[in-house]
Design an enzyme around this catalytic site. Structure first.
Site, PDB file in Angstrom:
ATOM      1  CG  ASP A  11      -1.666   1.177   1.509  1.00 18.52           C
ATOM      2  OD1 ASP A  11      -2.403   1.587   0.597  1.00 18.52           O
ATOM      3  OD2 ASP A  11      -1.553   1.762   2.606  1.00 18.52           O
ATOM      4  CG  LEU A  12       1.824   5.577  -2.008  1.00 16.06           C
ATOM      5  CD1 LEU A  12       3.294   5.228  -2.173  1.00 16.06           C
ATOM      6  CD2 LEU A  12       1.312   6.263  -3.290  1.00 16.06           C
ATOM      7  CG  ASP A  13      -1.689   7.682   3.113  1.00 15.20           C
ATOM      8  OD1 ASP A  13      -0.751   8.089   3.803  1.00 15.20           O
ATOM      9  OD2 ASP A  13      -2.880   7.941   3.354  1.00 15.20           O
ATOM     10  CB  THR A  19       0.454  10.986   1.456  1.00 11.90           C
ATOM     11  OG1 THR A  19       0.196   9.595   1.371  1.00 11.90           O
ATOM     12  CG2 THR A  19       1.650  11.335   0.592  1.00 11.90           C
ATOM     13  CE  LYS A  47      -4.012   7.721   9.028  1.00  9.43           C
ATOM     14  NZ  LYS A  47      -3.146   7.405  10.161  1.00  9.43           N
ATOM     15  NE  ARG A  51      -9.199  12.402  -5.246  1.00  3.55           N
ATOM     16  CZ  ARG A  51      -8.671  12.573  -6.461  1.00  3.55           C
ATOM     17  NH1 ARG A  51      -9.286  13.314  -7.355  1.00  3.55           N
ATOM     18  NH2 ARG A  51      -7.517  11.990  -6.778  1.00  3.55           N
ATOM     19  CB  SER A 116      -2.021   3.076  -3.674  1.00  7.75           C
ATOM     20  OG  SER A 116      -2.525   4.298  -3.196  1.00  7.75           O
ATOM     21  CB  ALA A 117      -7.377   3.781  -2.355  1.00  8.46           C
ATOM     22  CE  LYS A 147      -6.009  -0.408  -0.769  1.00 11.27           C
ATOM     23  NZ  LYS A 147      -4.868   0.347  -0.226  1.00 11.27           N
ATOM     24  CD  GLU A 171      -3.747  -1.440   3.024  1.00  7.18           C
ATOM     25  OE1 GLU A 171      -3.798  -0.667   3.996  1.00  7.18           O
ATOM     26  OE2 GLU A 171      -4.125  -1.123   1.895  1.00  7.18           O
ATOM     27  CG  ASP A 172      -1.841   2.613   6.420  1.00 10.07           C
ATOM     28  OD1 ASP A 172      -2.175   2.232   5.275  1.00 10.07           O
ATOM     29  OD2 ASP A 172      -2.130   3.736   6.871  1.00 10.07           O
TER      30      ASP A 172
HETATM   31  P1  B16 Z   1      -6.524  10.259  -3.740  1.00 10.55           P
HETATM   32  P2  B16 Z   1      -3.592   4.250   0.139  1.00 10.55           P
HETATM   33  C1  B16 Z   1      -5.375   6.240   0.090  1.00 10.55           C
HETATM   34  O1  B16 Z   1      -4.071   5.771  -0.164  1.00 10.55           O
HETATM   35  C2  B16 Z   1      -5.384   7.133   1.311  1.00 10.55           C
HETATM   36  O2  B16 Z   1      -5.059   6.378   2.482  1.00 10.55           O
HETATM   37  C3  B16 Z   1      -6.759   7.726   1.501  1.00 10.55           C
HETATM   38  O3  B16 Z   1      -6.760   8.591   2.617  1.00 10.55           O
HETATM   39  C4  B16 Z   1      -7.137   8.484   0.217  1.00 10.55           C
HETATM   40  O4  B16 Z   1      -8.450   9.033   0.326  1.00 10.55           O
HETATM   41  C5  B16 Z   1      -7.079   7.535  -0.977  1.00 10.55           C
HETATM   42  O5  B16 Z   1      -5.770   6.996  -1.068  1.00 10.55           O
HETATM   43  C6  B16 Z   1      -7.409   8.230  -2.275  1.00 10.55           C
HETATM   44  O6  B16 Z   1      -6.406   9.181  -2.547  1.00 10.55           O
HETATM   45  O7  B16 Z   1      -7.480  11.317  -3.318  1.00 10.55           O
HETATM   46  O8  B16 Z   1      -5.091  10.743  -3.888  1.00 10.55           O
HETATM   47  O9  B16 Z   1      -6.985   9.517  -4.975  1.00 10.55           O
HETATM   48  O10 B16 Z   1      -3.520   4.121   1.639  1.00 10.55           O
HETATM   49  O11 B16 Z   1      -4.579   3.297  -0.502  1.00 10.55           O
HETATM   50  O12 B16 Z   1      -2.230   4.218  -0.507  1.00 10.55           O
HETATM   51 MG    MG Z   2      -2.697   3.195   3.434  1.00 12.10          MG
END
Ligand code: B16
Ligand code: MG
Length: 218
Positions: A11-13, A19, A47, A51, A116-117, A147, A171-172
């Site tokens: 996973d990224l964030d 982030t 998290k 979006r 990542s989402a 997810k 994953e976090d």
């Molecule tokens: P974006 P991950 C997720 O990243 C974030 O944890 C989540 O807070 C965010 O809303 C989502 O990405 C969408 O991000 O607005 O940049 O498309 O944890 O799946 O890496």
């Molecule tokens: Mg994450």
């Protein structure tokens, strides 16, 4: 399964870089427009959530309803703010030990990918200068399900021709752990074991983390 690891999905964030603090600032600014201060506890619920789904929660907490068109405008307003904030990301922002662990995976011929989402995944990886470290990248632009649906992880398995049983997901977020388990993968939580009760194992981060630390656990 640990002896036959063929793929590690990150996973990224919250796993590679923090982030979440920028998401929080941007959502908080939007929440202010609706007359409330978004708390850290509420932010935890965002998290790993897409979006659009995050915006739905922001509006729900504000007790307001918006049309689909208005929601689109609000989501892009938040994203513009978020993208401004992440411009300052740099390689030093990568969490300690991540690059060393990926190097160990590569020397053991284990494939690596991102699940990542975030629709900003490519931008973030480019800023961190680690795009080339991954054999495949799945981001929020490539998925139709959020997810805890396993799609974001299964897509890497399909693309790389590796079975979920031979895959580990890092994953976090509890929803991300749920997604990995739903896909038949081994889920390693990054963070607090109290928050990530459903994970197969939980580690605080990648600092000094070695492949053998997974083998050490049944
Ligand atoms: P974006 P991950 C997720 O990243 C974030 O944890 C989540 O807070 C965010 O809303 C989502 O990405 C969408 O991000 O607005 O940049 O498309 O944890 O799946 O890496
Ligand atoms: Mg994450």
């Amino acid at each position: 399964m640990t002896k036959q690891i063929k793929l590690c999905i990150f996973d990224l964030d919250g796993v590679i870089v923090d982030t979440a603090k920028y998401h929080y600032l941007a959502w908080r600014e939007l929440a202010k427009e609706f007359g409330y201060d978004l708390t850290g506890k509420q932010n935890e619920k965002l998290k790993g959530v897409s979006r659009n789904q995050s915006l739905k929660l922001i509006l729900q907490w504000a007790g307001v309803k918006k049309t689909v068109k208005e929601q689109k405008l609000l989501a892009s307003k938040k994203n513009n703010q978020y993208v401004k904030l992440i411009q300052s990301l740099k390689p030093e922002d990568i969490f300690p030990g991540v690059k060393e662990f990926i190097t160990e995976l590569k020397s053991n011929k284990i494939a690596t990918s991102i699940g990542s989402a975030s629709k900003n995944t490519r931008l973030i990886l480019d800023k961190l200068q680690i795009t080339d470290l991954f054999d495949y990248i799945v981001d929020g632009n490539m998925t139709t399900h959020s997810k805890p649906h396993p799609e974001v992880f299964l897509k890497s398995c399909e693309a790389l021709g590796i079975k979920p049983q031979n895959t580990i997901v890092f994953e976090d977020a509890p929803k991300g752990i749920e997604a990995a388990l739903a896909g038949g993968m081994y889920a390693i939580g990054i963070g607090d074991p109290i928050e990530l009760t459903n994970a197969n194992m939980v580690i605080p981060g990648f600092n000094n983390f070695k492949l053998n630390d997974i083998f050490a656990v049944k």
